[in-house]
Design a protein around this motif. Sequence first.
Motif, PDB file in Angstrom:
ATOM      1  N   PRO A   1       0.811  -1.220   0.000  1.00 47.11           N
ATOM      2  CA  PRO A   1       0.000   0.000   0.000  1.00 47.11           C
ATOM      3  C   PRO A   1       0.847   1.274   0.000  1.00 47.11           C
ATOM      4  CG  PRO A   1      -0.918  -1.603   1.525  1.00 47.11           C
ATOM      5  CD  PRO A   1       0.426  -2.130   1.103  1.00 47.11           C
ATOM      6  N   ALA A   2       1.964   1.264   0.760  1.00 39.19           N
ATOM      7  CA  ALA A   2       2.838   2.428   0.782  1.00 39.19           C
ATOM      8  C   ALA A   2       3.520   2.620  -0.564  1.00 39.19           C
ATOM      9  CB  ALA A   2       3.879   2.277   1.894  1.00 39.19           C
ATOM     10  N   VAL A   3       3.942   1.509  -1.189  1.00 37.40           N
ATOM     11  CA  VAL A   3       4.591   1.594  -2.504  1.00 37.40           C
ATOM     12  C   VAL A   3       3.635   2.172  -3.532  1.00 37.40           C
ATOM     13  CG1 VAL A   3       5.564   0.250  -4.395  1.00 37.40           C
ATOM     14  CG2 VAL A   3       6.213  -0.278  -2.034  1.00 37.40           C
ATOM     15  N   GLU A   4       2.413   1.675  -3.546  1.00 35.22           N
ATOM     16  CA  GLU A   4       1.443   2.154  -4.531  1.00 35.22           C
ATOM     17  C   GLU A   4       1.141   3.639  -4.358  1.00 35.22           C
ATOM     18  OE1 GLU A   4      -1.763  -0.523  -3.875  1.00 35.22           O
ATOM     19  OE2 GLU A   4      -0.805  -2.183  -4.965  1.00 35.22           O
ATOM     20  N   ALA A   5       1.228   4.120  -3.128  1.00 38.33           N
ATOM     21  CA  ALA A   5       0.986   5.543  -2.862  1.00 38.33           C
ATOM     22  C   ALA A   5       2.255   6.381  -2.985  1.00 38.33           C
ATOM     23  CB  ALA A   5       0.388   5.712  -1.467  1.00 38.33           C
ATOM     24  N   GLY A   6       3.435   5.728  -3.099  1.00 37.60           N
ATOM     25  CA  GLY A   6       4.691   6.464  -3.140  1.00 37.60           C
ATOM     26  C   GLY A   6       5.008   7.168  -1.842  1.00 37.60           C
ATOM     27  N   LEU A   7       4.623   6.554  -0.726  1.00 42.00           N
ATOM     28  CA  LEU A   7       4.789   7.163   0.593  1.00 42.00           C
ATOM     29  C   LEU A   7       5.663   6.292   1.475  1.00 42.00           C
ATOM     30  CD1 LEU A   7       1.077   8.190   1.281  1.00 42.00           C
ATOM     31  CD2 LEU A   7       2.949   9.687   0.524  1.00 42.00           C
ATOM     32  N   ARG A   8       6.301   6.922   2.443  1.00 36.77           N
ATOM     33  CA  ARG A   8       7.099   6.174   3.416  1.00 36.77           C
ATOM     34  C   ARG A   8       6.217   5.247   4.247  1.00 36.77           C
ATOM     35  NH1 ARG A   8      12.058   6.396   5.907  1.00 36.77           N
ATOM     36  NH2 ARG A   8      12.153   5.955   8.143  1.00 36.77           N
ATOM     37  N   THR A   9       5.038   5.690   4.577  1.00 37.40           N
ATOM     38  CA  THR A   9       4.133   4.932   5.440  1.00 37.40           C
ATOM     39  C   THR A   9       2.880   4.527   4.670  1.00 37.40           C
ATOM     40  OG1 THR A   9       3.124   6.977   6.239  1.00 37.40           O
ATOM     41  CG2 THR A   9       4.966   6.083   7.516  1.00 37.40           C
ATOM     42  N   SER A  10       2.185   3.537   5.202  1.00 34.60           N
ATOM     43  CA  SER A  10       0.980   3.035   4.542  1.00 34.60           C
ATOM     44  C   SER A  10      -0.153   4.050   4.633  1.00 34.60           C
ATOM     45  CB  SER A  10       0.542   1.728   5.205  1.00 34.60           C
ATOM     46  OG  SER A  10      -0.735   1.328   4.717  1.00 34.60           O
ATOM     47  N   PRO A  11      -0.827   4.343   3.525  1.00 35.95           N
ATOM     48  CA  PRO A  11      -1.978   5.245   3.585  1.00 35.95           C
ATOM     49  C   PRO A  11      -3.196   4.594   4.229  1.00 35.95           C
ATOM     50  CG  PRO A  11      -1.761   4.341   1.379  1.00 35.95           C
ATOM     51  CD  PRO A  11      -0.561   3.859   2.157  1.00 35.95           C
ATOM     52  N   ILE A  12      -3.155   3.274   4.416  1.00 33.03           N
ATOM     53  CA  ILE A  12      -4.299   2.563   4.990  1.00 33.03           C
ATOM     54  C   ILE A  12      -4.347   2.713   6.503  1.00 33.03           C
ATOM     55  CG2 ILE A  12      -5.306   0.267   5.345  1.00 33.03           C
ATOM     56  CD1 ILE A  12      -4.310  -0.434   2.545  1.00 33.03           C
ATOM     57  N   ASP A  13      -3.175   2.498   7.145  1.00 39.24           N
ATOM     58  CA  ASP A  13      -3.150   2.551   8.610  1.00 39.24           C
ATOM     59  C   ASP A  13      -2.045   3.455   9.150  1.00 39.24           C
ATOM     60  OD1 ASP A  13      -0.812   1.063   8.207  1.00 39.24           O
ATOM     61  OD2 ASP A  13      -1.800  -0.837   8.620  1.00 39.24           O
ATOM     62  N   GLN A  14      -1.377   4.205   8.260  1.00 39.48           N
ATOM     63  CA  GLN A  14      -0.280   5.115   8.619  1.00 39.48           C
ATOM     64  C   GLN A  14       0.918   4.359   9.189  1.00 39.48           C
ATOM     65  OE1 GLN A  14      -0.935   8.156   7.439  1.00 39.48           O
ATOM     66  NE2 GLN A  14      -2.913   7.241   6.966  1.00 39.48           N
ATOM     67  N   GLY A  15       0.994   3.051   8.949  1.00 38.47           N
ATOM     68  CA  GLY A  15       2.046   2.239   9.531  1.00 38.47           C
ATOM     69  C   GLY A  15       3.395   2.439   8.869  1.00 38.47           C
ATOM     70  N   ASN A  16       4.406   2.731   9.678  1.00 41.11           N
ATOM     71  CA  ASN A  16       5.799   2.689   9.233  1.00 41.11           C
ATOM     72  C   ASN A  16       6.276   1.266   9.488  1.00 41.11           C
ATOM     73  OD1 ASN A  16       8.588   2.758   8.955  1.00 41.11           O
ATOM     74  ND2 ASN A  16       8.842   4.717   9.995  1.00 41.11           N
ATOM     75  N   LEU A  17       6.300   0.449   8.442  1.00 36.07           N
ATOM     76  CA  LEU A  17       6.536  -0.984   8.611  1.00 36.07           C
ATOM     77  C   LEU A  17       7.840  -1.275   9.326  1.00 36.07           C
ATOM     78  CD1 LEU A  17       5.583  -3.851   8.117  1.00 36.07           C
ATOM     79  CD2 LEU A  17       6.515  -3.718   5.803  1.00 36.07           C
ATOM     80  N   ASN A  18       8.840  -0.444   9.114  1.00 38.69           N
ATOM     81  CA  ASN A  18      10.139  -0.712   9.751  1.00 38.69           C
ATOM     82  C   ASN A  18      10.207  -0.216  11.189  1.00 38.69           C
ATOM     83  OD1 ASN A  18      12.444  -2.197   9.016  1.00 38.69           O
ATOM     84  ND2 ASN A  18      13.696  -0.337   8.920  1.00 38.69           N
ATOM     85  N   ARG A  19       9.059   0.073  11.775  1.00 38.83           N
ATOM     86  CA  ARG A  19       8.970   0.383  13.201  1.00 38.83           C
ATOM     87  C   ARG A  19       7.888  -0.458  13.884  1.00 38.83           C
ATOM     88  NH1 ARG A  19      12.611   2.555  11.097  1.00 38.83           N
ATOM     89  NH2 ARG A  19      13.350   4.706  11.315  1.00 38.83           N
ATOM     90  N   LEU A  20       7.454  -1.550  13.214  1.00 37.09           N
ATOM     91  CA  LEU A  20       6.304  -2.306  13.703  1.00 37.09           C
ATOM     92  C   LEU A  20       6.597  -3.763  14.036  1.00 37.09           C
ATOM     93  CD1 LEU A  20       3.430  -0.977  11.392  1.00 37.09           C
ATOM     94  CD2 LEU A  20       3.834  -0.449  13.798  1.00 37.09           C
ATOM     95  N   PHE A  21       7.804  -4.236  13.792  1.00 36.99           N
ATOM     96  CA  PHE A  21       8.125  -5.627  14.120  1.00 36.99           C
ATOM     97  C   PHE A  21       8.168  -5.799  15.632  1.00 36.99           C
ATOM     98  CE2 PHE A  21       9.653  -4.984   9.836  1.00 36.99           C
ATOM     99  CZ  PHE A  21       9.329  -6.168   9.208  1.00 36.99           C
ATOM    100  N   PRO A  22       7.750  -6.925  16.167  1.00 39.35           N
ATOM    101  CA  PRO A  22       7.383  -8.185  15.515  1.00 39.35           C
ATOM    102  C   PRO A  22       5.963  -8.249  14.978  1.00 39.35           C
ATOM    103  CG  PRO A  22       7.270  -8.449  17.885  1.00 39.35           C
ATOM    104  CD  PRO A  22       7.789  -7.060  17.647  1.00 39.35           C
ATOM    105  N   GLY A  23       5.221  -7.181  15.010  1.00 38.67           N
ATOM    106  CA  GLY A  23       3.904  -7.144  14.403  1.00 38.67           C
ATOM    107  C   GLY A  23       2.840  -7.836  15.219  1.00 38.67           C
TER     108      GLY A  23
END
Length: 339
Positions: free
Chosen positions: A92-114
Motif C-alpha cells: 500500500p505504501a509503494v502504490e501511494a509512493g509514501l514512506r508509510t501506509s496510507p491505509i493505517d499510517q504504519g511505518n513498517l520498519n517500526r512495527l516488528f514483531p507485528g
Amino acid sequence: MGTSISAEVDYEQRGKHSGFLRVPHSVHRSAYGWLPIPVTCINNGDGPTLVIMAGIHGDEYEGQVAVSNLARTLIAEEIRGRLILLPMVNAPAVEAGLRTSPIDQGNLNRLFPGNPNGTPSEMIAHYVEEVLMPLADYSVDLHSGGSSLFYPPTLLRGQGANAEEAKALIGLQDAFDLPYAWVFTSGGGRESSARTAMGAANRKGVINVMAELGGGGEVTPSILRRTERGLRRILHSLGMLPDYVPDATLGTRELNAKGSVYAYHPGLFEPLKSIGDDVDIGEVVGLVHHPETPLSEPDEITSPYAGMILCKRAMAPVVRGDAVFQVASDSADAKAGGK
C-alpha cells in the motif's frame, strides 16, 4: 500464534513461482477483500535460503527495481538453494509512493514483531518475522533515503552474536562491495528489541544486512547498477549462483554513525556540505533562508559532530526537527588497522 496472511506461492515447490501474499482487508467496497503483496520464490533444491526484500518504505525505489529485475531474469536452473524475493513488502505504501501506509499510517520498519490480528502493516510485519525469517539462512533488506534524504550506496550491518556470525556478515559486506558500510556498535543478536526488519532477522538467527541506496524520490541509474551487481555477487558468494563470474572488488569504507544534524528554524534549506565532505564540531554546514521576509538573514545550521557527511536532505523546505545531514566517522576497527 499463526499468521492471518495466506500465500499463493508454495515455498517448498521446486522451480520459479510468483504470486501474492494475501493480507486480509475488509472494507466497505470489498467485504472479503485482501491486499496483494507480490512474492517470487525460486527453488532449486539443496542450498541456503536467501530472502531479499524491498519496499518496506514505499518511496524507496532502487531496491524495488533491483528485486523485480532479479525475479524476472533469474531462472531456477541457475540457482542452488532457495531465493525468496519481495520487491514491495509494504505494497500500500509503494502504490501511494509514501514512506508509510496510507491505509493505517504504519511505518513498517517500526512495527516488528507485528501482530497477526492487527492492522495490515502489523500483519505484514508479523508474517515477515514469524513465517519468512524462520525459512531463511540469510536476508537482505533494501532501503534508500526515500523522498527526504539521499545516501550513497551504503551497507548496514551488525557485528554478529559470535565469531561465526561476524565472519558471515563481513562476507556479505565484501560481496555486496558498496562504497560504504555503516557498522552498528551495539544491539543485535537473538535478544534484539529493535522494531525493524533487521531486528526481526536477528531474533530468528538469520545472517542479515540492510542497505541504503540513493533516495530523493528517484531511481539513480548508477546506484541501481551497483545494487544489482552487489546482489548477484552475494548470491555467488553464498554458492547460490555458481556460474556467475564476479568482477574485481572495489572496496568498502567502514563507518560508525555519529548522529544527525537538524534544522531548528522553518524555511528553505541550503546545504553547504556534500556527501563525503569532512565536517568539524561547530562548523556551519547549512543555511535556512526565509524568502517570506527577504531582509532577514538566513539561520545557520552547525554540526554537533566531527566526521564526514554520510547522507543529505533531498528537500529544500524544512521545519524544526527535520534531519538535514547524517555524520559518520571511520569505524574503530578501521582506525585500528582492520578493514
